[in-house]
Design an enzyme around this catalytic site. Structure first.
Site, PDB file in Angstrom:
ATOM      1  CE  LYS A  78     -14.131   5.073 -10.099  1.00  0.00           C
ATOM      2  NZ  LYS A  78     -13.356   6.052 -10.873  1.00  0.00           N
ATOM      3  CE  LYS A 119      -9.887  -1.042  -6.278  1.00  0.00           C
ATOM      4  NZ  LYS A 119     -10.932  -0.014  -6.157  1.00  0.00           N
TER       5      LYS A 119
HETATM    6  P1  NAP Z   1      -4.370   4.901  -2.156  1.00  0.00           P
HETATM    7  O1  NAP Z   1      -3.557   6.110  -2.390  1.00  0.00           O
HETATM    8  O2  NAP Z   1      -3.699   3.569  -2.257  1.00  0.00           O
HETATM    9  O3  NAP Z   1      -5.065   5.039  -0.717  1.00  0.00           O
HETATM   10  C1  NAP Z   1      -5.782   3.972  -0.166  1.00  0.00           C
HETATM   11  C2  NAP Z   1      -6.271   4.330   1.216  1.00  0.00           C
HETATM   12  O4  NAP Z   1      -6.927   3.169   1.773  1.00  0.00           O
HETATM   13  C3  NAP Z   1      -5.119   4.669   2.189  1.00  0.00           C
HETATM   14  O5  NAP Z   1      -5.571   5.625   3.100  1.00  0.00           O
HETATM   15  C4  NAP Z   1      -4.874   3.314   2.882  1.00  0.00           C
HETATM   16  O6  NAP Z   1      -4.283   3.425   4.146  1.00  0.00           O
HETATM   17  C5  NAP Z   1      -6.305   2.838   3.016  1.00  0.00           C
HETATM   18  N1  NAP Z   1      -6.383   1.386   3.251  1.00  0.00           N
HETATM   19  C6  NAP Z   1      -6.106   0.381   2.397  1.00  0.00           C
HETATM   20  N2  NAP Z   1      -6.339  -0.822   2.967  1.00  0.00           N
HETATM   21  C7  NAP Z   1      -6.783  -0.564   4.215  1.00  0.00           C
HETATM   22  C8  NAP Z   1      -7.217  -1.382   5.292  1.00  0.00           C
HETATM   23  N3  NAP Z   1      -7.250  -2.714   5.188  1.00  0.00           N
HETATM   24  N4  NAP Z   1      -7.600  -0.786   6.434  1.00  0.00           N
HETATM   25  C9  NAP Z   1      -7.579   0.565   6.551  1.00  0.00           C
HETATM   26  N5  NAP Z   1      -7.202   1.404   5.565  1.00  0.00           N
HETATM   27  C10 NAP Z   1      -6.810   0.844   4.404  1.00  0.00           C
HETATM   28  O7  NAP Z   1      -5.606   4.808  -3.153  1.00  0.00           O
HETATM   29  P2  NAP Z   1      -6.405   6.002  -3.896  1.00  0.00           P
HETATM   30  O8  NAP Z   1      -5.779   6.185  -5.250  1.00  0.00           O
HETATM   31  O9  NAP Z   1      -6.571   7.134  -2.983  1.00  0.00           O
HETATM   32  O10 NAP Z   1      -7.785   5.250  -4.152  1.00  0.00           O
HETATM   33  C11 NAP Z   1      -8.753   5.094  -3.127  1.00  0.00           C
HETATM   34  C12 NAP Z   1     -10.043   4.586  -3.766  1.00  0.00           C
HETATM   35  O11 NAP Z   1     -10.471   5.514  -4.759  1.00  0.00           O
HETATM   36  C13 NAP Z   1      -9.919   3.242  -4.473  1.00  0.00           C
HETATM   37  O12 NAP Z   1     -11.115   2.530  -4.318  1.00  0.00           O
HETATM   38  C14 NAP Z   1      -9.720   3.646  -5.929  1.00  0.00           C
HETATM   39  O13 NAP Z   1     -10.116   2.624  -6.835  1.00  0.00           O
HETATM   40  C15 NAP Z   1     -10.618   4.865  -6.010  1.00  0.00           C
HETATM   41  N6  NAP Z   1     -10.286   5.863  -7.031  1.00  0.00           N
HETATM   42  C16 NAP Z   1      -8.992   6.208  -7.268  1.00  0.00           C
HETATM   43  C17 NAP Z   1      -8.714   7.172  -8.226  1.00  0.00           C
HETATM   44  C18 NAP Z   1      -7.311   7.583  -8.560  1.00  0.00           C
HETATM   45  O14 NAP Z   1      -7.112   8.160  -9.641  1.00  0.00           O
HETATM   46  N7  NAP Z   1      -6.337   7.360  -7.714  1.00  0.00           N
HETATM   47  C19 NAP Z   1      -9.753   7.781  -8.922  1.00  0.00           C
HETATM   48  C20 NAP Z   1     -11.074   7.449  -8.616  1.00  0.00           C
HETATM   49  C21 NAP Z   1     -11.325   6.475  -7.666  1.00  0.00           C
HETATM   50  P3  NAP Z   1      -2.653   3.471   4.296  1.00  0.00           P
HETATM   51  O15 NAP Z   1      -2.263   4.881   4.024  1.00  0.00           O
HETATM   52  O16 NAP Z   1      -2.422   3.036   5.678  1.00  0.00           O
HETATM   53  O17 NAP Z   1      -2.110   2.504   3.267  1.00  0.00           O
END
Ligand code: NAP
Length: 297
Positions: A172, A240
């Site tokens: 990744k 990040k």
């Molecule tokens: P996101 O929309 O910001 O969602 C993050 C999630 O993590 C939310 O459910 C958030 O909860 C939770 N969270 C964050 N800090 C926390 C903590 N301290 N304790 C408990 N829950 C916590 O991010 P995302 O885009 O879905 O990405 C999630 C992961 O997938 C990341 O590692 C990212 O790098 C990876 N990723 C993202 C993509 C993309 O295109 N978006 C693609 C591939 C991989 P709340 O709702 O309460 O904030």
């Protein structure tokens, strides 16, 4: 056979995947730090857990998709974390983008409780998650991988197995190194095209067909021209990931000179206040320096 699944972390990526698991007929439990994101799932019949430990109760598979290493630290290792609820014979699966060292720590901690663990990060973004079209990578025990593969096939269009724990998140980070450089190349290229007075719609027509084309360049380029920076993959998450790549490559003495430049540009865009916008907003740091705005006429 896996029937009952818990999904923790209903953000941009997790919400699409959890919806697809419900659609596929799995018995679903959800947990999210901000509880309001659980409501649409409760309405569709999912059980809402009060804590990560509670979410891990009575399911075959616990999946989580969280922002970063700190979030995994809190949700897995924290008080009322998954580790305090999960039992021998269950399977845990981390889909977040974290350091391979974090995956190894998770694997060791679960193994002490007789729990199998896979690191299963993904490529693709909000749309691919919603459409069950993700590109999935998995690492860990092969027999456990085979057991969860039918679940993964409800989430993505491809699934690749990478061997021992930590290898899938390593892949990744390799992929995100390429993504970060592509995004920077697109941003620099579009700013230069604007400065040169080229017709930007025609520029994108060429980007679409030339031998350097990629779906990522096309979708982000078109959105930049429309000034659409609505979030699929947040700029702050790309920053990040640049930090993770730097640590990971550093630990292996693998050179990443271009990534260091991109990381600075990402930091500038975040400092300008664009961290919650889409990663393509990294162009805004270059636009500021160039004194132009890239926009289709
Ligand atoms: P996101 O929309 O910001 O969602 C993050 C999630 O993590 C939310 O459910 C958030 O909860 C939770 N969270 C964050 N800090 C926390 C903590 N301290 N304790 C408990 N829950 C916590 O991010 P995302 O885009 O879905 O990405 C999630 C992961 O997938 C990341 O590692 C990212 O790098 C990876 N990723 C993202 C993509 C993309 O295109 N978006 C693609 C591939 C991989 P709340 O709702 O309460 O904030």
């Amino acid at each position: 056979m896996i029937k009952a699944i818990s999904y923790l972390g209903l953000g941009t990526m997790g919400s699409g995947m959890a919806s697809n698991l419900l659609k596929a007929g799995y018995q679903l439990t959800v947990w999210n730090r901000s509880i309001e994101k659980c409501k649409p799932f409760a309405r569709k019949g999912a059980r809402v857990a009060g804590t990560p430990a509670d979410a891990a109760r009575d399911v075959d598979l616990v999946i989580y998709m969280l922002s970063n290493d700190q979030a995994v630290e809190d949700v897995v290792f924290g008080a009322k974390g998954i580790l305090s609820g999960i039992k021998e014979g269950q399977i845990a699966m981390d889909m977040s983008t974290v350091l391979p060292a974090m995956s190894s720590r998770e694997q060791e901690a679960y193994a002490k409780r007789g729990v199998d663990f896979l690191d299963v990060p993904v490529f693709g973004s909000k749309q691919e998650s919603a459409d069950a079209k993700l590109w999935i990578m998995a690492a860990g025990n092969k027999a456990i991988f085979e057991k969860v593969k039918p679940v993964l096939e409800h989430l993505g269009q491809t699934v690749h197995y990478f061997g021992k724990n930590g290898n899938a998140v390593a892949m990744k980070l390799v992929g995100n190194l390429i993504v970060a450089l592509e995004m920077e190349a697109l941003a620099e290229g579009l700013v230069l095209a604007q400065k040169a007075g080229l017709d930007l719609n025609t520029v994108m027509e060429v980007v679409k067909v030339a031998d350097f084309r990629s779906p990522l360049l096309v979708s982000n380029g078109q959105n930049i021209l429309k000034r659409d920076f609505s979030t699929s993959f947040a700029l702050k998450l790309m920053l990040k990931d640049a930090g993770l790549i730097e640590k990971f490559a550093g630990s292996l003495q693998s050179p990443i000179p271009a990534l260091r430049v991109v990381e600075k540009n990402l930091q500038s865009a975040v400092d300008l206040g664009f961290g919650k916008e889409n990663a393509s907003a990294l162009i805004k740091a270059l636009e500021k320096e160039a004194g132009v705005e890239v926009k289709a006429h």
